[in-house]
Design a protein around this motif. Sequence first.
Motif, PDB file in Angstrom:
ATOM      1  N   LEU A 399       0.840  -1.198   0.000  1.00 40.54           N
ATOM      2  CA  LEU A 399       0.000   0.000   0.000  1.00 40.54           C
ATOM      3  C   LEU A 399       0.878   1.253   0.000  1.00 40.54           C
ATOM      4  O   LEU A 399       1.741   1.413   0.852  1.00 40.54           O
ATOM      5  N   GLY A 400       0.646   2.130  -0.965  1.00 41.72           N
ATOM      6  CA  GLY A 400       1.502   3.313  -1.043  1.00 41.72           C
ATOM      7  C   GLY A 400       0.758   4.633  -0.984  1.00 41.72           C
ATOM      8  O   GLY A 400       1.345   5.675  -0.728  1.00 41.72           O
ATOM      9  N   PHE A 401      -0.557   4.591  -1.222  1.00 40.63           N
ATOM     10  CA  PHE A 401      -1.290   5.853  -1.304  1.00 40.63           C
ATOM     11  C   PHE A 401      -2.692   5.677  -0.727  1.00 40.63           C
ATOM     12  O   PHE A 401      -3.392   4.736  -1.069  1.00 40.63           O
ATOM     13  N   VAL A 402      -3.073   6.589   0.146  1.00 41.81           N
ATOM     14  CA  VAL A 402      -4.385   6.508   0.776  1.00 41.81           C
ATOM     15  C   VAL A 402      -5.146   7.802   0.532  1.00 41.81           C
ATOM     16  O   VAL A 402      -4.611   8.891   0.737  1.00 41.81           O
ATOM     17  N   VAL A 403      -6.381   7.668   0.075  1.00 43.78           N
ATOM     18  CA  VAL A 403      -7.232   8.839  -0.082  1.00 43.78           C
ATOM     19  C   VAL A 403      -8.361   8.741   0.932  1.00 43.78           C
ATOM     20  O   VAL A 403      -8.984   7.693   1.072  1.00 43.78           O
ATOM     21  N   ILE A 404      -8.579   9.807   1.654  1.00 45.19           N
ATOM     22  CA  ILE A 404      -9.698   9.825   2.589  1.00 45.19           C
ATOM     23  C   ILE A 404     -10.650  10.917   2.143  1.00 45.19           C
ATOM     24  O   ILE A 404     -10.292  12.093   2.119  1.00 45.19           O
TER      25      ILE A 404
END
Length: 706
Positions: A399-404
Amino acid sequence: MDNYYLCVMRGYLYNDIKFLPGVGERRAMLLRKELKISTMRDLLYYFPRRYIDRTKVYKVREVTEDAPNYIQLRVRVESFAVHGEGRKKRLIALASDDTGGVELTWFGGLGWVEKQLERGREYIVFGRPGFFNHELQMVHPELEAVDAPRHKGNMQGIYSTTETLTANYLCSKGIYNLICKAWENARNHIVETLPEWLMREQKLMPLNLALQNIHFPENPERLRQAERRLKFEELLGVQLGILSERTGRMARCDGFLFPTVGDKFTRFFNECIPFELTGAQKRVIKEIRSDTVSGFQMNRLLQGDVGSGKTLVALLSMLLAADNAFQSCMMAPTEILARQHFATVKKMLGDMPVRVEVLTGSTTAKERRAIHEGLRDGSVDILIGTHALIEDTVQFANLGFVVIDEQHRFGVEQRARLWTKNHQPPHVLVMTATPIPRTLAMTMYGDLDVSVIDELPPGRKPIKTIHLRDSDRLRVMGFMQRQIAAGRQVYVVYPLIAESESMDYKDLQDGFESLSQQFPPPGYFITVVHGRLSAEVKERNMMQFKDGVAHIMVATTVIEVGVDVPNATVMVIESAERFGLSQLHQLRGRVGRGGGQSYCILMSGDKLSHEARKRLEAMVRTNDGFELSELDLQLRGSGDLSGTMQSGQMFDLKIASPSRDAALVEHARTIALSILEKDPELADPQLKELKQRYFSKKDSDFSRIS
Ligand code: ADP
Ligand code: MG
C-alpha cells in the motif's frame, strides 16, 4: 520519581471531583459523563461560556427583533403551570415588568425550575429572546431571584450545562457554586504553566490570577487579560506540540517514491478524461507529484468546494501510485458514497488494465475472500471502501497511497490505523468539501500541507437560493412540477437529528405521503433514501434516482456528501432552520452539477432564532463555501467548536477559538517556533507543566493526523 514529585506538587488539583463537598459519587459520575470533568483541575478549567453583564437589564418593550442574542430582563412571575404529557411536557411561566409581558418556557429539568419559581417574586431572567405572534418569549432562560445572594462583581459567569445535570441541581448556578468551593481550596496550589520570562515578555497575567478572573472577574479589563493569558497558554501548548512533533516526524517518516509517470496515468489522462482539467486541478496534481518524489511521507489536505472535481484528482494520484507498483485505497464515509465512487472510477477507467475493488460492510464473505487475496498478492490496484477497509484482516501487498474522502467523518484513530498497513506509512491525501478557514487549518493540522481547488469546472451556473415559509408550499410544488416537466429531477431533504430520530422519520414519512399525493403515479415516481433502509434498498433507490427513473428523491442527510446526479436541479431542504451552515452548503452542492440552472429552496417555519435567520440569510446571499464556513465558526463560537470539530477533540481547546483568535493563533505559532529554535528538546524545566498538559494524550497518533 518524576511522577511522584508532580503528584505531591499538584496534590489537590488532581483530586477526584467526588471529594468536593456537595458532589459525591453520583454527581461526580454525571459530571464526568456529561462534561468530562473528573478532577478539581478539570473543574477549574471549565470556563464560563459567557458572562451576564449585570449592569444592562432590558425592559420588555425595549426588546425588538434586533436585540442581541442573549439579553437579561427583570420581571415578576405572575403564573406558571406544567402543560402536556411525556415528550411534549413543558413548563410555561408568564412574567412581566412595567412595560410588558414575556412567556418563559422550559422543556427539561422541570422539577428544578418549578422549585425556583414563586408567584409574585422578581427574577432576573437571561436568555435568547424570540417572538411568536409578536409576543416576546424565551425558551430555557436562566433564572435567578433578584433577592438571592450572589457574586459581588457585575459580571456573572454562565456555565454550559446539560439537561441531566440540571435535573441534578447542576444548572449554571450549581456549577458556579462548585467552582467557588473548589477555588477556595485550590487557589494556593496553582502551579504556573508558562515560563517567567515569557509572561514578562508577553505581558501575561500569572495563571492563578487568570483562573480567578475567568470565573470571578473583578472587572471587564481583568477578564480580558485573563482570557488572553489562558488562550495564549492553550494555543502555545498546541503549537509547541505540533511543531515539535513535526521535527520528529520529518526525521522519522520516509516516504515512498513515485518517480515514474507511466502508462496508466498517461493513457488515462490522454484517453479517458472527457474534459480539460481545471487550472486548480492541474496545480494540485503537480503538488502531489512533487510530494511523492520528495522522499518524505505526504500528508496533504485537499480542500475544494462541492463539485470542484476532487475525485478526479484522487484517481489520477492513485494511477500514479499504480504506475510505481504501489496499491492505493480510498475511504469514503458511507456505503452509498463508497459504491458511487467505485462506479464512477470503474466507468472512467473503462477497459484500462487497472483492477479496482470495493469493500464495505455489506460485501459478502465470498467476495471479501477474493478481494483479500487480490490485495495480498498485489493484483488489486485500487481498493475503494468504507471503514471496512481499515480492519486488521485487510492486508495489502504494497500500500503506497491513501485517499480519505470527506475527512470530517473520520476519527484520528481510524486514520492512524492506515499507517500500519505497510512497513512505512503510505502517502495520505485527505479531501474535504468543508472549507476550513486558514487559521483553523493551522490549528487543527499544524504542518499538514494544504492544497486548494478554488475553481469550479467551466460552465457551471451559480445556484439560485431562496428562503420560503411553509405558507409558500403551493408555490414550491408548482415549481417542482415545472422542473420535472422540463426533464429535471428534485431532491427533498429532511433533517435527522439523533436524539429525536423517530420524530424526524415521521416528518420524512409525512412529507413523502403528501408529496405522493401531489405527484401521483404513474406520471411521477418518488424514491426514498434514509438510514433505516438496508444497504441494498438504499443502493437500489439511489440508482433509481441516478438513472433518471425517479423524479423526486426524498431523503435524510444521508445524501449530504458526495452524491453526484448532474440532472438534478432542485434541492428542497425542509426545516432548513435545523441544519448547520456547512450542512446546508453541502446539501446545496448536490445540485448545480450539470449545465442546467439549479435552485436551492430553504423551507422553514415562521419562528426563527436569531442564529437560524442569520444562517438562512447567508445561504441566500452567497455560494462561497469559505465565506460560509467563516460565518459558521463565528455563529457557533468556540464553545460549540470544541464539541463538534476535531480541533476540540484533538487539542481540547477550552477557551481559544481558531476563528475569533486568529491573530493570537499566529502569534503563538511564532513564539513556539522561536522557543523551539533555542530549545529544540523543550528541556526548560519551566515548560514542564505545559508539556504535561498539552502533549500528554497525543502519543503516536498526534503526528499521524492524516
Ligand atoms: P467533488 O469535489 O465534490 O468531489 P466531483 O469529483 O464529484 O466533485 O466532481 C463533480 C463533477 O464534476 C463530476 O461529475 C465530475 O465528472 C465533473 N468534473 C470534474 N472535473 C471536471 C473538469 N475539469 N471539467 C468538467 N467537469 C469536471
Ligand atoms: Mg466528492
